[in-house]
Every structure is written in structure tokens, then in C-alpha cells.
Scaffold this active site. Structure first.
Site, PDB file in Angstrom:
ATOM      1  N   CYS A  50       4.188   6.863  -7.047  1.00  0.00           N
ATOM      2  CA  CYS A  50       2.936   6.288  -6.573  1.00  0.00           C
ATOM      3  C   CYS A  50       1.989   7.390  -6.154  1.00  0.00           C
ATOM      4  CB  CYS A  50       3.175   5.352  -5.388  1.00  0.00           C
ATOM      5  SG  CYS A  50       3.780   3.723  -5.858  1.00  0.00           S
ATOM      6  N   ALA A 107       7.045   1.275  -9.042  1.00  0.00           N
ATOM      7  CA  ALA A 107       7.384  -0.030  -8.477  1.00  0.00           C
ATOM      8  C   ALA A 107       8.818  -0.038  -7.969  1.00  0.00           C
ATOM      9  CB  ALA A 107       7.193  -1.121  -9.524  1.00  0.00           C
ATOM     10  N   GLU A 132       6.032   2.678   1.530  1.00  0.00           N
ATOM     11  CA  GLU A 132       6.778   1.446   1.745  1.00  0.00           C
ATOM     12  C   GLU A 132       6.534   0.962   3.170  1.00  0.00           C
ATOM     13  OE1 GLU A 132       8.400   0.060  -0.714  1.00  0.00           O
ATOM     14  OE2 GLU A 132       8.360   1.761  -2.113  1.00  0.00           O
ATOM     15  N   ASP A 158       4.916  -4.976  -0.659  1.00  0.00           N
ATOM     16  CA  ASP A 158       4.988  -4.716   0.781  1.00  0.00           C
ATOM     17  C   ASP A 158       3.711  -4.073   1.301  1.00  0.00           C
ATOM     18  OD1 ASP A 158       6.464  -2.664  -0.939  1.00  0.00           O
ATOM     19  OD2 ASP A 158       5.962  -1.467   0.814  1.00  0.00           O
TER      20      ASP A 158
END
Length: 626
Positions: A50, A107, A132, A158
Site C-alpha cells: 500500500c 489487500a 491497518e 478497515d
């Protein structure tokens, strides 16, 4: 409001995926570019992890900063951070200006759900986030019960909860409510403002860019996505434990009392051990168990980085119990040179855990061949950090072949006084102050290595020891329990209290005594006792005595003092020119340099007596003993 989302397609690179889109004519023109940084081609790495990017053009006069070409170019540079989806969004900003957001997605939660792709569009907000949020479900419940929120998340991600919590709670209470690791930028179009934030310890990276007038005009997960952003005059690392809005500036939201225990300042707080209210061993142990459990939140395969040090063995002991309860088999991974201390200790622990264990053995020639890649990704010239990042590169590369996330033992040494130089601490109070100092550096040191080396290979690293609640309890313990008896037996060495905490079977799993009580080894030492000296000799062949003698003329700021430092600095400058003040360096070139006491155990060239690392589980190979 433009939004482009590209799903990963087998056999296509990121530029090729954009080229296949037909929504906009200028995207059709986008072919594989020869983009460069400082005249050098962008390093090619796996398309994983990410990463976030944001830029602002307050007026039409500087709109190039938010142009589609620039945003795509910067996202391409951090494409390695997200294989599972790439998106961009843009909208109005300021007096006729624009904002732009970019995101590359790895992901871990809800991997198949396209609604979880970013940038998020939630009511009048647009957001990109990396990390996260472990308490996202509890936070939604809190919003409903305590604030009568009647909204519905648009995805199972999340990270989406950040936007909803901001809408209900406001910036400060929102960021304080998050339990996790994160870096994010959220655009509030109604108020024509934005908020950016980074997690308490700095587990996830975030940088920002300033224009000449001092305004922040860009954010990114990595320095390489900002280094030549148009109209930028300075780059900085976003401070961990802070959030930022244009109205408030930087606000420090993470201010635990333990950072001011015995601080000798006007902010000094009364410590629990001074009132007889310190936590019990069982309370601390339970907090770590819960920290491990919450970090197993994932919808993809995950594993364990098992160095063979006590920290990763403790995490493994706690982790395996939960995974067995859930019927999950966990692979473990170790890096080392032949017969290195870590390799042999990890092998013994993996047998006890019952994991499918994988060893990545490397040699110096192989290591020397990846140094440039390591420097490019880690974005620093800190020698102590780079020499430990090199084996991390190989470890992450091996693990990424099987899993998307790994649990690590990172951060324990900053809570439990795990480094050898703590044996010279002058008092328990001085020891506590030193722990606070190096804990505050985690986001600009160890955690850079943990994030960049894993993320360079499409892997997410999670660090239970840096759970906020566990840290609170660990630092509320009387520091006399963390003192090291110099010259004492194994039970009096560094982290003795932590070792005693786990010196018994846990659900049928016991850490072997030679592993539990072995001396702490930094990764650059644990992989092989002579690894650092061999690496330094190899590098010295590349830097002349004359070049080192003239180093002060070339670099007035943080002048290299050794050939190793010279070599890394030259590589760093080749990719990140004029960015020498962005990375944070250790005082005197090593972690121990800024301590209140003097220690000869560590210097800028590493641990001086590496023979201390050898333990009884090591076996010399037949070729060495013949």
C-alpha cells in the site's frame, strides 16, 4: 470528480494497465515510461503493498502539481507498495485550484472487494490511507452507541472507518481513537480543508512537501514520490504521533505519561513504581498476548519472521497458540549466513513451534549485489540501518513468495533495554530515559527498515511489541528490573525480566533455554558473527583513502567518517539529491552515541566483540572443521 481504478491484470505492468483504459483519451496515450529520479531509472521491483500520494494546487497557477501526468508518475514510483489495485482521484481545491490523490493497494482485509479500493469517496470526503486499523469494528460500534451514528460503511476495508470517525468526532478525537498502524490524508470538501496523520510510533511511513511560501502541497508514503514534485522547496518526514490540518498545523496527539517519567523536566510525571502501582508480570504478558492476537486480523496467508532471538520466539509462542485454535498453519522464515547464530537458534524454535520453516542462506557477494536496491528503498544513508536492512531484503523476498503479511519481534529492545550498551547504564532512571530516547527514534530508524524492506517485496510487517497498551505497561515497570548485571550470568543479561516472563511452557510450547537466554544480536550481527566486518572490508575496496579524506569538502552536513558511510551516502545522493537533511541520523553514527553514559560495546562500526553472540546451538560445518 475524476476517479480511476485499475485492477491488477495478469501479465500487465502498471503503465500497461493504464494504457488499456479507454475512459479518458490521455490515459490511452500512457505507455511504459522511462521515468527517472535524478537522471537514474526508477528501480524495478515487484508491484506490491500500500502506498499513498496527495498533492495540492491552491491556484490555477500551480496546477501542474495535480496534473494527471504528475500523479501517475509519482504513483508509478511507489507501485511496489500495491499489486491489488491502483486508483487516482481529483477535485476542486482552494481558489480555483485542485487536489489529487493516488493509492496503490496491498489487500490484506477484504482482498476481493473492489469497493475497498482507494481513494475512498465517503459523502463529501475523499481519502487515501496506508496501514491497518485493528479496532475498526469496535470503533463503528462506538460511533453508533455513543454518538448515534446511523451511517453504513461502503466497504469492508478497515481503513474506511477513518473517514466516518472524522465526520463524527473531528480530527483530534478521531486520530486518538485509532488502534493500529497508519498514514493517511483526508480531504474535507465541505470545509475546504484536509487532515493528515501518522500512527503513534511511526510504523507506517509518511512524508510531506513544502512550497516556497511554507504551505504543505504534497504527501507520500515514500520520499521518492515527492523528490521532484513541481513547485516544492523542502521535504520532511511527517512526525509520528501527530496529525496536521492547515488550521491547526502539526498537533501531537500521542503523549503517554511514561515518556516523562524521571525526565528531569518540568513535564515530569509521577511514575507508577514511585507509588507502588506498577503492573504485574502477568498483566504485561497478557497485554502482549492480546497485541499478537489483534495483529492476526487478515484475509490472506501470513507468516512469522523467526530470527531465533528471544523477541520473535516470544511472538511465535503466542501466535501459534491462536493459529492452532483457528486451524491455521503458519510458515516461519529465517535469514542467515551458513552456521550463523540466528539460523541455528531459529531452527530449534521452529521445531518447537511446529511451523513449516524456511531458511534463506546468503553470502557476501550476493549481499553486495543488492546494496543499491536497499538504499533506494530504505531512503537513508544511516550505515547502522542499512547494514541490518540488507539481510532483511532477502528475508522479505523469500517470505513474499508464500504470504502477504508477517508478524515480527521488532520494537522489544526499545521497551526492555535489549541492546548491549545498556550494560553500562549508570542508573535505572538513566536507563528509562534512554529507552524513551530510542523509542522516539523508532519511526526514523528500525521501523523504516521493517516497512521498506518488506514493502519492497509486497509484504506487510506487523509489530505486536509496539502495541500502545503493551508499551504503556512495559514502561510503567520499575526500570530497576531492566538493569543488566555486567559480567553476570545469562539470567542477568539484557531483557532478563521479559525472558523470565516466558520461561515456562505456553499451551504446550516452550522456548528452548539456549534460545531464551542467548545474547541479543542485532540482525546485522545475528546472521553471522563476522558479517559486518566482511561487508565493511568489501566496501573499503570501493572507496579510496583519498576520497574519504576529502569527504568533508563534498558533504558538510553529516560528513561520512568511514568508507562504509561514504559508500552509502554516495548511493543515497544519486537517487535523492539535496535530500540529505530528510533522514534522521544517530548521534556519533550509532544508536549508543546519544546515551547519557559512554559505552565501548557499540561504535559507529557495530558491536565490537562479536564472539559474545556465539551460542551452544551453533554447529560448525564440516568444511570448517575438517
Amino acid at each position: 470528480h475524476l476517479c480511476i481504478v485499475c485492477k491488477k491484470e495478469e501479465g500487465y505492468s502498471l503503465p500497461a494497465m493504464f494504457a488499456r483504459r479507454t475512459a479518458l483519451s490521455n490515459i490511452q496515450k500512457f505507455t511504459t515510461p522511462s521515468w527517472r529520479i535524478a537522471g537514474k531509472p526508477i528501480m524495478k521491483t515487484p508491484h506490491r503493498k500500500c502506498g499513498i500520494f496527495a498533492s495540492f494546487s491552491p491556484t490555477t497557477q500551480d496546477e501542474k502539481r495535480t496534473s494527471e501526468e504528475v500523479v501517475r508518475r509519482m504513483c508509478f514510483r511507489i507501485r511496489h507498495r500495491g499489486p491489488d489495485g491502483t486508483g487516482m482521484a481529483t477535485g476542486p481545491w482552494g481558489q480555483g485550484g485542485r487536489f489529487a490523490l493516488g493509492h496503490t493497494r496491498l489487500a490484506i482485509v477484504a482482498p476481493e472487494e473492489r469497493a475497498a479500493d482507494q481513494p475512498f469517496r465517503v459523502e463529501d470526503m475523499s481519502m487515501v490511507a496506508n496501514g491497518e486499523i485493528y479496532n475498526h469494528k469496535d470503533l463503528y460500534d462506538r460511533l453508533r452507541k455513543e454518538h448515534n451514528w446511523d451511517g453504513t460503511p461502503t466497504s469492508q476495508s478497515d481503513c474506511e472507518v477513518i473517514a466516518h470517525a472524522y465526520k463524527v468526532l473531528g480530527a483530534e478525537q478521531m486520530v486518538k481513537s485509532l488502534d493500529g498502524m497508519f498514514g493517511f490524508v483526508l480531504i474535507d470538501s465541505t470545509k475546504n480543508t484536509f487532515v493528515a496523520g501518522r500512527d503513534p510510533t511511526g510504523i507506517k511511513p509518511l512524508y510531506y512537501a513544502l512550497a516556497a511560501d511554507g504551505q504543505i502541497v504534497g504527501f507520500a508514503s515514500e520520499l521518492k514520490a515527492l523528490v521532484d514534485l513541481p513547485g516544492v522547496s523542502a521535504l520532511h518526514e511527517f512526525p509520528n504521533g501527530h496529525y496536521y490540518t492547515p488550521e491547526t498545523g502539526f498537533v501531537k496527539y500521542y503523549k503517554p505519561d511514561w515518556k516523562n517519567f524521571v525526565s528531569n523536566t518540568k513535564e515530569e510525571k509521577i511514575a507508577p513504581w514511585q507509588t507502588g502501582d506498577e503492573p504485574s508480570m502477568e498483566e504485561i504478558r497478557e497485554s502482549l498476548d492480546m497485541a499478537v492476537k489483534k495483529r492476526l486480523m487478515a484475509d490472506v496467508p501470513f507468516g512469522l519472521f523467526l530470527s531465533g532471538g528471544v523477541d520473535s520466539c516470544i511472538v511465535g509462542q503466542l501466535m501459534i497458540k491462536h493459529c492452532r485454535d483457528w486451524g491455521i498453519e503458519v510458515p516461519s522464515y529465517t535469514i542467515g549466513m551458513q552456521d550463523g547464530p540466528d539460523l541455528m537458534a531459529a531452527r530449534a524454535m521452529a521445531k518447537e513451534l511446529g511451523t513449516k520453516h524456511h531458511e534463506r542462506i546468503f553470502d557476501v557477494e550476493e549481499a553486495f549485489g543488492v546494496i543499491e536496491k536497499v538504499v533506494y528503498h530504505i531512503e537513508t544513508y544511516n550505515a547502522e540501518l542499512i547494514r541490518s536492512a540488507i539481510p532483511n531484503w532477502f528475508l522479505a523476498e523469500r517470505a513474499a513468495a508464500d504470504v502477504k503479511m508477517c508478524i515480527t519481534g521488532e520494537g522489544a529492545d526499545e521497551l526492555w533495554a535489549g541492546y548491549a550498551y545498556f550494560e553500562d547504564a549508570s542508573s535505572p532512571e538513566a536507563l528509562h530515559r534512554e529507552l524513551v530516547r530510542i523509542y522516539n527514534h523508532l519511526g526514523v530508524a528500525n521501523l523504516i527498515r521493517a516497512d521498506r524492506m518488506t514493502m519492497a517485496h509486497g509484504l506487510e510487517a506487523r509489530v505486536p511489541f509496539l502495541d500502545v497498551e503493551h508499551g504503556r505497561l512495559a514502561m510503567a515497570l520499575n526500570p530497576k528490573h531492566k538493569m543488566i548485571t555486567k559480567g553476570g550470568d545469562a539470567t542477568q543479561r539484557e531483557k532478563a525480566y521479559l525472558r523470565k516472563m516466558f520461561d515456562r511452557p505456553h499451551h504446550g510450547i516452550e522456548i528452548p533455554k539456549p534460545v531464551l537466554w542467548r545474547m541479543k544480536a542485532m540482525q546485522c550481527e545475528g546472521i553471522g558473527e563476522d558479517w559486518v566486518s566482511i561487508l565493511q572490508r568489501k566496501i573499503s575496496e570501493k572507496v579510496s583513502d583519498a576520497a574519504l579524506a576529502e569527504a568533508h569538502k563534498r558533504w558538510e552536513f553529516e560528513t561520512p567518517q568511514t568508507k562504509e558511510e561514504y559508500f552509502y551516502r554516495e548511493l543515497f545522493d544519486s537517487y535523492f539529491p539535496n535530500c540529505e537533511k530528510v533522514p534522521t541520523m544517530w548521534q556519533d553514527g550509532c544508536r549508543a552515541g546519544g546515551a547519557e553514559w559512554k559505552s565501548t560495546a557499540y561504535t559507529r562500526e557495530g558491536l565490537q566483540d562479536v564472539s559474545r553472540l556465539t551460542h551452544t546451538l551453533q554447529k560448525k560445518s564440516q568444511s570448517e572443521t575438517a
